[in-house]
Design a protein around this motif. Structure first.
Motif, PDB file in Angstrom:
ATOM      1  N   SER A  62       0.833  -1.206   0.000  1.00 22.37           N
ATOM      2  CA  SER A  62       0.000   0.000   0.000  1.00 22.37           C
ATOM      3  C   SER A  62       0.867   1.256   0.000  1.00 22.37           C
ATOM      4  N   VAL A  63       2.029   1.171   0.640  1.00 18.65           N
ATOM      5  CA  VAL A  63       2.984   2.289   0.595  1.00 18.65           C
ATOM      6  C   VAL A  63       3.448   2.518  -0.832  1.00 18.65           C
ATOM      7  N   LEU A  64       3.795   1.425  -1.505  1.00 15.34           N
ATOM      8  CA  LEU A  64       4.245   1.509  -2.894  1.00 15.34           C
ATOM      9  C   LEU A  64       3.133   2.079  -3.778  1.00 15.34           C
ATOM     10  N   GLU A  65       1.909   1.600  -3.570  1.00 15.01           N
ATOM     11  CA  GLU A  65       0.773   2.089  -4.363  1.00 15.01           C
ATOM     12  C   GLU A  65       0.580   3.592  -4.173  1.00 15.01           C
ATOM     13  N   HIS A  66       0.716   4.049  -2.945  1.00  9.42           N
ATOM     14  CA  HIS A  66       0.548   5.479  -2.656  1.00  9.42           C
ATOM     15  C   HIS A  66       1.651   6.295  -3.331  1.00  9.42           C
ATOM     16  N   ILE A  67       2.888   5.819  -3.240  1.00  9.62           N
ATOM     17  CA  ILE A  67       4.014   6.543  -3.837  1.00  9.62           C
ATOM     18  C   ILE A  67       3.846   6.653  -5.349  1.00  9.62           C
ATOM     19  N   ARG A  68       3.521   5.538  -5.995  1.00 10.36           N
ATOM     20  CA  ARG A  68       3.333   5.563  -7.448  1.00 10.36           C
ATOM     21  C   ARG A  68       2.092   6.369  -7.835  1.00 10.36           C
ATOM     22  N   GLY A  69       1.060   6.327  -6.986  1.00  8.79           N
ATOM     23  CA  GLY A  69      -0.151   7.096  -7.263  1.00  8.79           C
ATOM     24  C   GLY A  69       0.081   8.589  -7.224  1.00  8.79           C
ATOM     25  N   GLN A  70       1.111   9.014  -6.500  1.00  7.08           N
ATOM     26  CA  GLN A  70       1.476  10.430  -6.446  1.00  7.08           C
ATOM     27  C   GLN A  70       2.394  10.834  -7.592  1.00  7.08           C
ATOM     28  N   GLY A  71       2.703   9.870  -8.463  1.00  8.52           N
ATOM     29  CA  GLY A  71       3.544  10.170  -9.622  1.00  8.52           C
ATOM     30  C   GLY A  71       5.029  10.120  -9.341  1.00  8.52           C
ATOM     31  N   GLU A  72       5.423   9.604  -8.185  1.00  6.54           N
ATOM     32  CA  GLU A  72       6.845   9.516  -7.850  1.00  6.54           C
ATOM     33  C   GLU A  72       7.508   8.398  -8.652  1.00  6.54           C
ATOM     34  N   THR A  73       8.635   8.707  -9.278  1.00  8.68           N
ATOM     35  CA  THR A  73       9.347   7.739 -10.122  1.00  8.68           C
ATOM     36  C   THR A  73      10.608   7.202  -9.457  1.00  8.68           C
ATOM     37  N   ILE A  74      10.806   7.478  -8.172  1.00 11.38           N
ATOM     38  CA  ILE A  74      11.995   6.986  -7.476  1.00 11.38           C
ATOM     39  C   ILE A  74      12.098   5.471  -7.618  1.00 11.38           C
ATOM     40  N   PRO A  75      13.278   4.947  -7.962  1.00 12.04           N
ATOM     41  CA  PRO A  75      13.435   3.484  -8.035  1.00 12.04           C
ATOM     42  C   PRO A  75      13.146   2.845  -6.680  1.00 12.04           C
ATOM     43  N   VAL A  76      12.384   1.745  -6.706  1.00  9.34           N
ATOM     44  CA  VAL A  76      12.015   1.041  -5.477  1.00  9.34           C
ATOM     45  C   VAL A  76      12.459  -0.418  -5.571  1.00  9.34           C
ATOM     46  N   ILE A  77      13.227  -0.851  -4.584  1.00  5.25           N
ATOM     47  CA  ILE A  77      13.598  -2.260  -4.462  1.00  5.25           C
ATOM     48  C   ILE A  77      12.899  -2.818  -3.237  1.00  5.25           C
ATOM     49  N   ILE A  78      12.019  -3.788  -3.434  1.00 11.60           N
ATOM     50  CA  ILE A  78      11.366  -4.449  -2.307  1.00 11.60           C
ATOM     51  C   ILE A  78      12.349  -5.441  -1.691  1.00 11.60           C
ATOM     52  N   LEU A  79      12.453  -5.410  -0.364  1.00 10.17           N
ATOM     53  CA  LEU A  79      13.321  -6.332   0.376  1.00 10.17           C
ATOM     54  C   LEU A  79      12.464  -6.975   1.461  1.00 10.17           C
ATOM     55  N   THR A  80      12.155  -8.259   1.303  1.00  4.96           N
ATOM     56  CA  THR A  80      11.146  -8.876   2.158  1.00  4.96           C
ATOM     57  C   THR A  80      11.399 -10.365   2.364  1.00  4.96           C
ATOM     58  N   VAL A  81      10.723 -10.917   3.385  1.00  2.00           N
ATOM     59  CA  VAL A  81      10.797 -12.358   3.621  1.00  2.00           C
ATOM     60  C   VAL A  81       9.826 -13.119   2.720  1.00  2.00           C
ATOM     61  N   TYR A  82       8.879 -12.412   2.110  1.00  2.00           N
ATOM     62  CA  TYR A  82       7.878 -13.076   1.270  1.00  2.00           C
ATOM     63  C   TYR A  82       8.504 -13.485  -0.059  1.00  2.00           C
ATOM     64  N   ASP A  83       8.696 -14.791  -0.248  1.00  2.00           N
ATOM     65  CA  ASP A  83       9.362 -15.269  -1.459  1.00  2.00           C
ATOM     66  C   ASP A  83       8.429 -15.995  -2.408  1.00  2.00           C
ATOM     67  N   ASP A  84       7.108 -15.913  -2.175  1.00  2.00           N
ATOM     68  CA  ASP A  84       6.154 -16.598  -3.054  1.00  2.00           C
ATOM     69  C   ASP A  84       5.874 -15.749  -4.288  1.00  2.00           C
ATOM     70  N   LEU A  85       5.428 -16.415  -5.340  1.00  2.00           N
ATOM     71  CA  LEU A  85       5.200 -15.749  -6.623  1.00  2.00           C
ATOM     72  C   LEU A  85       4.128 -14.681  -6.526  1.00  2.00           C
ATOM     73  N   ARG A  86       3.093 -14.906  -5.720  1.00  2.00           N
ATOM     74  CA  ARG A  86       2.005 -13.932  -5.614  1.00  2.00           C
ATOM     75  C   ARG A  86       2.517 -12.574  -5.139  1.00  2.00           C
ATOM     76  N   HIS A  87       3.324 -12.586  -4.078  1.00  2.00           N
ATOM     77  CA  HIS A  87       3.852 -11.320  -3.571  1.00  2.00           C
ATOM     78  C   HIS A  87       4.809 -10.668  -4.572  1.00  2.00           C
ATOM     79  N   LYS A  88       5.634 -11.501  -5.250  1.00  2.00           N
ATOM     80  CA  LYS A  88       6.557 -10.946  -6.243  1.00  2.00           C
ATOM     81  C   LYS A  88       5.792 -10.237  -7.361  1.00  2.00           C
TER      82      LYS A  88
END
Length: 222
Positions: A62-88
């Motif tokens: 939801s943080v990512l959605e908000h950032i992109r919804g504001q038109g921000e183009t900053i590169p984002v790298i997700i770093l997480t324990v979730y390794d399943d395809l759905r989250h990716k």
């Protein structure tokens, strides 16, 4: 100096990231909430965002959605324990530029950060239609390569790898970075695919075109 915003609520990991990235020449700021991430991402003070998905106040997606919804183009790298395809898929389709799972190797993460920062820098430059190193000319518009005037047939991967080498002529590039740049975010770092494709290019361009940097990667030398 590139400035990186780290959004991570686990103090031990946040400290590890900050110290490791700063030792590699980056400036960092670590925060532990999605609200802080949204506020700071909109400030344009940062060059890249490392985002955990499991935050205490709101989901990282939801943080990512908000950032992109504001038109921000900053590169984002997700770093997480979730390794399943759905989250990716949710992360990448939601606007993340890369997706790294924990546990992770700092060296690989740094390589991925450098890839995204270069893409950002290149996007701000006027389009370059050809690259020329020695007697090799790479036409980006026609997707053609010529050596001493002779057309050289390359596969899509070979072309992309050669383009990277020519853009960074005389620079040593690690295998991890080559994998991330040419083969994408999801790869087996123990794979020898880079070595195989370097072999293909050497056969077509000459054995001395690409130098092996032992224990690290390769350098384009023409």
């Amino acid at each position: 100096m590139s400035k990186i915003l780290i959004v991570e609520d686990e103090p031990r990991i946040a400290s590890f990231l900050s110290k490791g990235l700063e030792a590699s020449g980056f400036s960092t700021l670590a925060v532990d909430s999605g609200q802080s991430a949204i506020y700071l991402a909109n400030s344009d003070d940062f060059d890249l965002l490392i985002l955990d998905l499991g935050l205490p106040d709101q989901d990282g997606l939801s943080v990512l959605e908000h950032i992109r919804g504001q038109g921000e183009t900053i590169p984002v790298i997700i770093l997480t324990v979730y390794d399943d395809l759905r989250h990716k898929l949710q992360g990448l389709n939601g606007g993340a530029d890369d997706y790294v799972t924990k546990p992770f190797q700092l060296e690989e993460l740094i390589a991925r950060i450098q890839v995204q920062l270069r893409k950002k820098a290149q996007a701000s430059k006027p389009a370059q239609l050809t690259l020329e190193v020695g007697d090799i000319v790479l036409d980006l518009r026609q997707r053609q390569v010529r050596k001493a005037g002779q057309l050289i047939e390359l596969s899509t991967r070979e072309f992309t790898l050669l383009e990277l080498f020519m853009r960074r002529h005389q620079e040593a590039i690690s295998r991890a970075e080559l994998l991330s740049e040419v083969w994408g975010y999801d790869y087996d770092e123990s794979s020898n695919v880079v070595d195989v494709y370097v072999g293909y290019l050497r056969k077509k361009l000459g054995a001395r075109a690409i130098e092996t940097v032992r224990g690290f990667g390769y350098r384009f030398r023409l």
